[in-house]
Design an enzyme around this catalytic site. Structure first.
Site, PDB file in Angstrom:
ATOM      1  N   TRP A 208      37.071  40.194  34.477  1.00 58.04           N
ATOM      2  CA  TRP A 208      37.035  38.782  34.879  1.00 58.04           C
ATOM      3  C   TRP A 208      35.695  38.397  35.509  1.00 58.04           C
ATOM      4  CZ3 TRP A 208      40.994  42.129  36.320  1.00 58.04           C
ATOM      5  CH2 TRP A 208      40.793  42.834  37.498  1.00 58.04           C
ATOM      6  N   ARG A 209      34.770  39.323  35.593  1.00 54.28           N
ATOM      7  CA  ARG A 209      33.482  39.022  36.204  1.00 54.28           C
ATOM      8  C   ARG A 209      32.458  38.622  35.148  1.00 54.28           C
ATOM      9  NH1 ARG A 209      32.775  43.632  40.946  1.00 54.28           N
ATOM     10  NH2 ARG A 209      34.227  42.635  42.403  1.00 54.28           N
TER      11      ARG A 209
ATOM     12  N   GLU B 204      42.672  36.368  40.312  1.00 51.83           N
ATOM     13  CA  GLU B 204      42.973  36.357  41.746  1.00 51.83           C
ATOM     14  C   GLU B 204      44.480  36.278  41.998  1.00 51.83           C
ATOM     15  OE1 GLU B 204      41.171  37.010  44.226  1.00 51.83           O
ATOM     16  OE2 GLU B 204      39.213  37.034  43.251  1.00 51.83           O
TER      17      GLU B 204
ATOM     18  N   GLN C 140      48.580  41.587  46.116  1.00 51.71           N
ATOM     19  CA  GLN C 140      49.569  42.645  46.328  1.00 51.71           C
ATOM     20  C   GLN C 140      49.601  43.668  45.198  1.00 51.71           C
ATOM     21  OE1 GLN C 140      51.247  42.669  49.214  1.00 51.71           O
ATOM     22  NE2 GLN C 140      50.470  40.705  49.886  1.00 51.71           N
ATOM     23  N   THR C 141      48.536  43.737  44.397  1.00 56.31           N
ATOM     24  CA  THR C 141      48.515  44.624  43.236  1.00 56.31           C
ATOM     25  C   THR C 141      47.125  45.246  43.107  1.00 56.31           C
ATOM     26  OG1 THR C 141      49.974  42.978  42.183  1.00 56.31           O
ATOM     27  CG2 THR C 141      49.219  44.782  40.811  1.00 56.31           C
TER      28      THR C 141
ATOM     29  N   LEU D 126      54.451  43.345  37.104  1.00 54.03           N
ATOM     30  CA  LEU D 126      53.455  43.074  38.140  1.00 54.03           C
ATOM     31  C   LEU D 126      54.090  42.802  39.501  1.00 54.03           C
ATOM     32  CD1 LEU D 126      50.603  40.871  36.591  1.00 54.03           C
ATOM     33  CD2 LEU D 126      50.382  43.085  37.708  1.00 54.03           C
TER      34      LEU D 126
ATOM     35  N   TYR E  92      56.439  40.546  42.491  1.00 58.10           N
ATOM     36  CA  TYR E  92      56.231  39.266  43.189  1.00 58.10           C
ATOM     37  C   TYR E  92      56.277  38.116  42.177  1.00 58.10           C
ATOM     38  CZ  TYR E  92      54.739  42.353  46.940  1.00 58.10           C
ATOM     39  OH  TYR E  92      54.695  43.349  47.896  1.00 58.10           O
TER      40      TYR E  92
ATOM     41  N   TYR F 198      43.276  31.772  50.691  1.00 58.78           N
ATOM     42  CA  TYR F 198      42.457  32.849  50.148  1.00 58.78           C
ATOM     43  C   TYR F 198      42.043  32.554  48.705  1.00 58.78           C
ATOM     44  CZ  TYR F 198      41.100  37.004  47.699  1.00 58.78           C
ATOM     45  OH  TYR F 198      40.409  37.864  46.892  1.00 58.78           O
TER      46      TYR F 198
ATOM     47  N   ASP G  24      40.494  38.944  52.083  1.00 61.79           N
ATOM     48  CA  ASP G  24      41.661  39.747  51.722  1.00 61.79           C
ATOM     49  C   ASP G  24      41.695  40.995  52.595  1.00 61.79           C
ATOM     50  OD1 ASP G  24      39.623  41.328  50.744  1.00 61.79           O
ATOM     51  OD2 ASP G  24      40.361  41.398  48.682  1.00 61.79           O
TER      52      ASP G  24
ATOM     53  N   CYS H  57      34.142  51.410  52.071  1.00 65.48           N
ATOM     54  CA  CYS H  57      34.764  51.207  53.382  1.00 65.48           C
ATOM     55  C   CYS H  57      36.286  51.251  53.235  1.00 65.48           C
ATOM     56  CB  CYS H  57      34.306  49.860  53.963  1.00 65.48           C
ATOM     57  SG  CYS H  57      34.656  49.657  55.721  1.00 65.48           S
TER      58      CYS H  57
ATOM     59  N   CYS I 224      27.208  53.766  52.724  1.00 64.03           N
ATOM     60  CA  CYS I 224      27.410  52.343  52.985  1.00 64.03           C
ATOM     61  C   CYS I 224      26.089  51.623  53.237  1.00 64.03           C
ATOM     62  CB  CYS I 224      28.330  52.158  54.189  1.00 64.03           C
ATOM     63  SG  CYS I 224      28.683  50.429  54.549  1.00 64.03           S
TER      64      CYS I 224
END
Length: 368
Positions: free
Chosen positions: A35-36, A52, A57-58, A95, A97, A135, A153, A205, A215
């Site tokens: 998706w980028r 998004e 939650q996945t 998936l 939810y 969000y 997030d 992180c 980092c």
């Protein structure tokens, strides 16, 4: 574990240098996700929004195949808006939810009917759409439109809490972490910055054993300087999940069809298909009481074992009863016949069944 203070170069105050260092790292290390868009290219807002919603939650790994199948089937928001709701729920099955899938479809319809098929270009406009919270509105605004918005997030909460050595426990600290994250967001490349923060939290992180030596923000990180990065963010203990119990009825017709029922649109698993079951209560019902909810008057036998499934706020245990019934079997009043359908076993894979009901079917049919 006792914190160990570390000697290092003087800490830089988190700010513009932090954003610049992170963007430099992102240009080198960014994850290749479907998706980028390429650097300098604006990505389709539909693809950003779809990803998004799916990612809530996945995990990324779980989402990618669902995302690619969705795009192949519904490549535009107009195509998704024109889809049948049950087809969308079926494609979403697995998936979890499932309210997200219903809101996804409602949102697509709203974008087409109220905005001419174009997503609003502001956080406020995006946030007014069905199923888009603060969000997601910030993420789409930043990534798709370059607006200096600040999505926060779980990954970003972790990065920010460590950068600032912020010890107030979640979830009460969310508003302050949002403010601190916004203080880092640059006016330019806000979308790349948001995705860089997500990537940093997902790959460097991390919740356990963060790779601080790798980092790009080590010199900025107050938690690392104090030796407390693994202790942050502080989270309150999760509430105990109660257990609910119920009985599911797997009716297999002699011609190989399974009885399914559509759940009410409102509530848990709304609009999805289920194996007919009784109410989920605080304890097991005696068999004679459980049979009051049977969808077909017949001889039922108990499948050994139980089906267990964990929802967000409770755990569910289902006893499964199975029966083989004739093709002309009549449904009881308690089955809610107008919501029932017989589905061929070969077609169950494409049905809008949530994971818990797929578990029930697999459990009931494992010997057949």
């Amino acid at each position: 574990m006792k914190a160990v203070a570390r000697r290092q170069l003087p800490l830089r105050p988190a700010g513009p240098d932090t954003a610049a260092a992170l963007l430099d790292w992102y240009d080198r290390e960014r994850r290749d996700l479907p998706w980028r868009g390429k650097r300098g290219k604006r990505v389709d807002p539909y693809r950003v929004w779809l990803s998004e919603i799916m990612l809530q939650q996945t995990t990324v790994k779980a989402v990618i195949p669902f995302y690619e199948r969705f795009l192949q089937r519904w490549p535009t928001v107009d195509a998704l808006a024109a889809a049948d709701t049950e087809d969308v729920l079926s494609a979403w099955a697995g998936l979890g939810y499932y309210s997200r899938a219903r809101n996804l479809h409602k949102c697509a319809k709203a974008v087409v009917s109220e905005h001419g098929g174009q997503f609003p270009r502001t956080e406020e406009g995006l946030g007014a759409l069905p199923g888009i919270g603060p969000y997601t509105a910030a993420a789409v605004a930043a990534i798709a439109f370059g607006i200096p918005a600040t999505p926060v997030d779980g990954n970003i909460e972790r990065v920010v809490s460590r950068l600032f050595a912020f010890k107030q426990p979640l979830p009460g600290a969310k508003r302050e972490l949002k403010r601190l994250a916004a203080s880092l967001t640059p006016q330019r490349r806000a979308g790349d910055f948001a995705q860089a923060m997500m990537d940093l939290g997902a790959t460097v992180c991390t919740p356990k054993r963060p790779s601080c030596l790798m980092c790009p923000l080590q010199q900025d990180c107050h938690a690392h300087a104090l030796g407390i990065e693994a202790q942050l963010p502080v989270k309150l203990a999760k509430a105990h999940r109660p257990v609910r119990y119920g009985t599911a009825f797997l009716a297999l017709r002699e011609d190989g069809h399974v009885l399914l029922r559509k759940r009410p649109e409102a509530g848990l698993l709304g609009g999805m298909l289920e194996v007919p079951s009784g109410e989920w209560g605080d304890d097991w019902l005696p068999l004679d009481q459980a049979l009051a909810a049977q969808p077909v008057k017949t001889e039922w036998w108990s499948v050994p074992g139980v089906v267990s499934h964990t929802f967000t706020h409770f755990k569910l245990e289902l006893m499964v009863l199975r029966a083989i019934v004739p093709v002309n079997a009549s449904l009881t009043f308690w089955a809610t016949p107008d919501q029932c359908r017989w589905v061929a076993r070969r077609d169950l894979g494409g049905a809008a069944l949530p994971s818990v009901m797929r578990k029930v079917i697999a459990h009931a049919l494992k010997e057949h």
